[in-house]
Each structure stands twice: as structure tokens, then as C-alpha cells.
Motif scaffolding. Structure first.
Motif, PDB file in Angstrom:
ATOM      1  N   MET A  89       0.837  -1.204   0.000  1.00 33.56           N
ATOM      2  CA  MET A  89       0.000   0.000   0.000  1.00 33.56           C
ATOM      3  C   MET A  89       0.867   1.247   0.000  1.00 33.56           C
ATOM      4  O   MET A  89       2.072   1.189   0.235  1.00 33.56           O
ATOM      5  CB  MET A  89      -0.966  -0.016   1.194  1.00 33.56           C
ATOM      6  CG  MET A  89      -0.313  -0.119   2.560  1.00 33.56           C
ATOM      7  SD  MET A  89      -1.472  -0.122   3.939  1.00 33.56           S
ATOM      8  CE  MET A  89      -1.900  -1.835   4.050  1.00 33.56           C
TER       9      MET A  89
ATOM     10  N   GLU B 108      -1.072   5.362   3.579  1.00 34.01           N
ATOM     11  CA  GLU B 108      -1.931   4.326   4.161  1.00 34.01           C
ATOM     12  C   GLU B 108      -1.206   3.621   5.307  1.00 34.01           C
ATOM     13  O   GLU B 108      -1.795   3.361   6.353  1.00 34.01           O
ATOM     14  CB  GLU B 108      -2.319   3.283   3.118  1.00 34.01           C
ATOM     15  CG  GLU B 108      -3.483   3.631   2.248  1.00 34.01           C
ATOM     16  CD  GLU B 108      -3.828   2.480   1.328  1.00 34.01           C
ATOM     17  OE1 GLU B 108      -4.788   1.748   1.638  1.00 34.01           O
ATOM     18  OE2 GLU B 108      -3.121   2.309   0.315  1.00 34.01           O
TER      19      GLU B 108
ATOM     20  N   TYR C 109      -2.411   3.390   9.314  1.00 31.15           N
ATOM     21  CA  TYR C 109      -2.556   2.181  10.127  1.00 31.15           C
ATOM     22  C   TYR C 109      -1.572   2.164  11.301  1.00 31.15           C
ATOM     23  O   TYR C 109      -1.893   1.662  12.377  1.00 31.15           O
ATOM     24  CB  TYR C 109      -2.403   0.921   9.274  1.00 31.15           C
ATOM     25  CG  TYR C 109      -3.603   0.709   8.383  1.00 31.15           C
ATOM     26  CD1 TYR C 109      -4.844   0.401   8.926  1.00 31.15           C
ATOM     27  CD2 TYR C 109      -3.504   0.835   7.008  1.00 31.15           C
ATOM     28  CE1 TYR C 109      -5.957   0.226   8.122  1.00 31.15           C
ATOM     29  CE2 TYR C 109      -4.607   0.652   6.199  1.00 31.15           C
ATOM     30  CZ  TYR C 109      -5.829   0.353   6.760  1.00 31.15           C
ATOM     31  OH  TYR C 109      -6.937   0.178   5.974  1.00 31.15           O
TER      32      TYR C 109
ATOM     33  N   GLY D 288     -11.142   1.966   8.287  1.00 32.53           N
ATOM     34  CA  GLY D 288     -10.011   1.872   7.372  1.00 32.53           C
ATOM     35  C   GLY D 288      -9.950   0.525   6.666  1.00 32.53           C
ATOM     36  O   GLY D 288      -9.730   0.450   5.456  1.00 32.53           O
TER      37      GLY D 288
ATOM     38  N   ALA E   6     -10.629  -0.249   2.631  1.00 32.20           N
ATOM     39  CA  ALA E   6      -9.353  -0.519   1.958  1.00 32.20           C
ATOM     40  C   ALA E   6      -9.596  -1.444   0.763  1.00 32.20           C
ATOM     41  O   ALA E   6      -9.814  -2.644   0.918  1.00 32.20           O
ATOM     42  CB  ALA E   6      -8.366  -1.145   2.932  1.00 32.20           C
TER      43      ALA E   6
ATOM     44  N   LYS F 140      -6.992  -8.165   5.657  1.00 40.39           N
ATOM     45  CA  LYS F 140      -7.796  -7.336   6.554  1.00 40.39           C
ATOM     46  C   LYS F 140      -7.988  -8.045   7.892  1.00 40.39           C
ATOM     47  O   LYS F 140      -7.875  -7.439   8.952  1.00 40.39           O
ATOM     48  CB  LYS F 140      -9.152  -7.022   5.928  1.00 40.39           C
ATOM     49  CG  LYS F 140      -9.088  -6.065   4.773  1.00 40.39           C
ATOM     50  CD  LYS F 140     -10.475  -5.820   4.195  1.00 40.39           C
ATOM     51  CE  LYS F 140     -10.416  -4.890   3.009  1.00 40.39           C
ATOM     52  NZ  LYS F 140     -11.765  -4.579   2.476  1.00 40.39           N
TER      53      LYS F 140
END
Length: 154
Positions: A54, A58, A62, A111, A115, A123
């Protein structure tokens, strides 16, 4: 032969050196497991971020959510425990502690939900590493506080 067996059993029943643990102090095994869970959770999360395909912004998002989550979980655990033990905690601090942990969890969920560049299994990985880290941070804080309280009681 009987004397040999008696000696064997006597040796097994001999008292072993035991580290003195104070009343209310968590065991070394529990402390170690808590620190290991924290280290594993944070490391897995950060290694996953480092290897993720990513954008850097991003990754920063995170990372910031993890840091906010860790800090707010420890802060909330302290505020809840202080209130329970009769130590004064202002309502504003207590409220902010709850607010920040809810925001951190919500930001992580939002998020991950939005995503598009992350597959579903990734995820789940981030969500589980986040939850493990938050829970372990709370447990480590509790262990530190219990150990300190047990040592002060002596």
C-alpha cells in the motif's frame, strides 16, 4: 533395592528453590505470556505493514491507529482501575479515555472496510494483530500495576 527406591522418592520430594512471589503479584509465566503477546501482536502488525503493497500514507494511517489504540487502551485500563480502587479520576479524563479507544477501534474498522487494495485475509490479519496488541497492552499494564502494588504492600 528398597533403600535405593526410598532415596529416589526422597530426592523427588525435596523442596526446590522457589522464587518468592508476593500476595497479589502475577506469576512470572503470566507476565511472560503477556509481554510475549504484546511483542507478537505489535511485531506481526508492523511486519505486515512493512511488507504491504500500500501507499506510504496508508501505512502511516494504520501505524497511527495502532499507536492511538495502544495508548488509549492503557490509559483506559488505568482510569477504570483507579476509579475501582477509589483513586480520584476526573470525569473528563475518564471520558476521553473511553472516547479515544472507541475512536481507535472505529478508525481501524472503517479503514479496513474501505481498503480496496487489501484482500480479505489481510484485513483479518490486521484486525487480529490490532486486537491482540490492544488486549496485551491492557494485560501488561495490569501486571505492572499489580506487581508494583504487591511490592509496596511489603
Amino acid at each position: 533395592m528398597k533403600n535405593d527406591l526410598d532415596d529416589l522418592f526422597d530426592k523427588e520430594q525435596a523442596p526446590k528453590m522457589k522464587i518468592e512471589r508476593r500476595d497479589g503479584e502475577p506469576t512470572a509465566a503470566f507476565k511472560g505470556a503477556s509481554y510475549a503477546a504484546l511483542l507478537i501482536g505489535i511485531s506481526a502488525y508492523l511486519i505486515g505493514l512493512f511488507n504491504a503493497g500500500m501507499e506510504l500514507n496508508e501505512k502511516g494511517y494504520y501505524f497511527a491507529v495502532l499507536i492511538i489504540g495502544l495508548y488509549s487502551s492503557v490509559s483506559l485500563q488505568k482510569a477504570v482501575r483507579d476509579k475501582d480502587e477509589g483513586i480520584p479520576v476526573t470525569n473528563i479524563y475518564y471520558g476521553i479515555s473511553w472516547f479515544t479507544i472507541i475512536i481507535a477501534i472505529a478508525l481501524m474498522a472503517i479503514g479496513l472496510y474501505n481498503a480496496g487494495s487489501i484482500v480479505l485475509s489481510e484485513k483479518g490479519f490486521y484486525a487480529m494483530a490490532f486486537v491482540l496488541s490492544i488486549f496485551a497492552a491492557i494485560t501488561v499494564q495490569k501486571n505492572v500495576r499489580d506487581t508494583q502494588k504487591a511490592r509496596e504492600a511489603d
